[in-house]
Design a protein around this motif. Structure first.
Motif, short mmCIF file in Angstrom:
data_model
loop_
_atom_site.label_atom_id
_atom_site.label_comp_id
_atom_site.label_asym_id
_atom_site.label_seq_id
_atom_site.Cartn_x
_atom_site.Cartn_y
_atom_site.Cartn_z
N ALA A 99 -2.28 2.97 -0.83
CA ALA A 99 -1.38 3.83 -0.06
C ALA A 99 0.04 3.38 -0.41
O ALA A 99 0.53 2.39 0.12
CB ALA A 99 -1.66 3.70 1.43
N ALA A 100 0.67 4.10 -1.31
CA ALA A 100 1.90 3.62 -1.96
C ALA A 100 3.05 3.33 -1.01
O ALA A 100 3.83 2.40 -1.22
CB ALA A 100 2.34 4.63 -3.02
N LEU A 101 3.18 4.12 0.05
CA LEU A 101 4.33 3.96 0.95
C LEU A 101 4.06 3.05 2.14
O LEU A 101 5.00 2.71 2.88
CB LEU A 101 4.78 5.34 1.47
N ASP A 102 2.82 2.64 2.35
CA ASP A 102 2.48 1.88 3.55
C ASP A 102 3.30 0.61 3.76
O ASP A 102 3.76 0.34 4.87
CB ASP A 102 0.98 1.56 3.54
N PRO A 103 3.49 -0.24 2.72
CA PRO A 103 4.27 -1.47 2.96
C PRO A 103 5.69 -1.19 3.43
O PRO A 103 6.19 -1.83 4.35
CB PRO A 103 4.26 -2.16 1.58
N LEU A 104 6.35 -0.19 2.82
CA LEU A 104 7.71 0.14 3.20
C LEU A 104 7.78 0.77 4.58
O LEU A 104 8.61 0.41 5.41
CB LEU A 104 8.32 1.10 2.17
N VAL A 105 6.87 1.71 4.82
CA VAL A 105 6.86 2.40 6.12
C VAL A 105 6.53 1.41 7.24
O VAL A 105 7.17 1.43 8.31
CB VAL A 105 5.83 3.55 6.10
N GLY A 106 5.57 0.54 7.00
CA GLY A 106 5.19 -0.44 8.02
C GLY A 106 6.33 -1.40 8.35
O GLY A 106 6.60 -1.68 9.52
N ALA A 107 6.99 -1.90 7.30
CA ALA A 107 8.09 -2.83 7.53
C ALA A 107 9.23 -2.17 8.29
O ALA A 107 9.82 -2.76 9.21
CB ALA A 107 8.60 -3.37 6.19
#
Length: 289
Positions: A99-107
């Motif tokens: 899930a490409a955006l998960d790390p950025l969205v989560g942070a």
């Protein structure tokens, strides 16, 4: 002998399948994939793009195609049920999915303490920014290659000036996609020297330069593409050198910021222009306090 064979093998390209699954246009995912793959030498992706995937039936077709060409799966799915369907399908196929955006969205969510939007394609909404980009694109096309009066150029955020073949037009188009109203004026020996831009008050005027050797090469390629002759001053080494020297001196005399595009891509040139533009806006804002 073995070392030579190993060296030969190391020069061969590595191909792999990458499946890009999006419930929107897929532009964000495609750009991310290209940026990541560019970090690896000798690696060439075979891209499979699935855009606007918004139903179970569409996801079933996606999984069938993924099964027929095993590789890596990247996605930017918002809908929880579709994500679960894709993740379970990849688990059964024993295929990695990210899930490409998960790390950025989560942070960002943790930092802001804000809930996530589940609206598909939210970044492509027909909002003010969208219409600003369309307006900027119209402006760039209407004020390309010296078109428009000096008064009309006052409506620009930035005006690019440079000799022929310094990537003025593609840079303006790229800036327009960022919502920046850009125009360009070419310097033409014995015709246009850029003097009409000196009195502009609103736009930032930026001079674009390039090395004479590189410019000659670009112009010759252009002439070859048109099946024309190389005999004019347009591609003459000394004439081109004189043209570029005069352009740089004119920029410096007028106090315009100068960007050398010799080894820059259009994206890099645009980024440099945006930096200068932001600095100028900051200075103006500070002066108004």
């Amino acid at each position: 002998m073995n070392a030579a064979r190993t060296a030969g093998r190391s020069r061969l390209a590595t191909y792999f399948h990458v499946h890009l699954v999006s419930d929107s246009t897929g532009e964000t995912l495609n750009a991310m994939a290209k940026a990541v793959v560019a970090r690896f030498d000798g690696v060439i992706p075979i891209e499979h793009i699935y855009a606007l995937v918004r139903s179970d039936r569409q996801m079933e077709r996606v999984l069938a195609e993924i099964a027929s060409a095993p590789g890596v799966v990247l996605h930017t799915l918002v809908d929880r049920e579709l994500r679960d369907q894709l993740e379970e399908g990849c688990r059964v196929l024993d295929m990695p999915q990210i899930a490409a955006l998960d790390p950025l969205v989560g942070a960002l969510s943790r930092y802001l303490g804000a809930a996530l939007s589940t609206r598909v394609g939210a970044q492509h909404a027909l909002d003010t920014d969208y219409f600003n980009r369309i307006s900027a694109l119209d402006f760039a096309m209407a004020h390309d290659d010296g078109q428009g009066t000096t008064e009309q150029l006052e409506g620009a955020d930035v005006v690019l000036c440079g000799v022929s073949r310094t990537s003025k037009t593609p840079t303006c188009i790229y800036l327009a996609h960022r919502g920046i109203r850009a125009a360009n004026v070419p310097l033409v020996p014995n015709q246009e020297d850029g003097e009409r831009l000196v009195g502009l008050k609103n736009p930032l005027v930026v001079g674009l330069t390039v090395s004479p050797d590189r410019l000659v090469q670009i112009r010759r390629n252009r002439i070859d593409g048109l099946n024309a002759s190389h005999t004019s001053a347009y591609t003459d080494q000394e004439a081109v050198r004189d043209e570029t020297v005069k352009a740089r001196r004119a920029f410096e005399r007028r106090g315009w910021p100068v960007i050398d595009v010799t080894r820059r891509s259009v994206e890099e040139t645009a980024a440099a222009i945006i930096n200068v533009l932001n600095e100028r806006r900051t200075q103006r804002a500070g002066a108004n306090w």
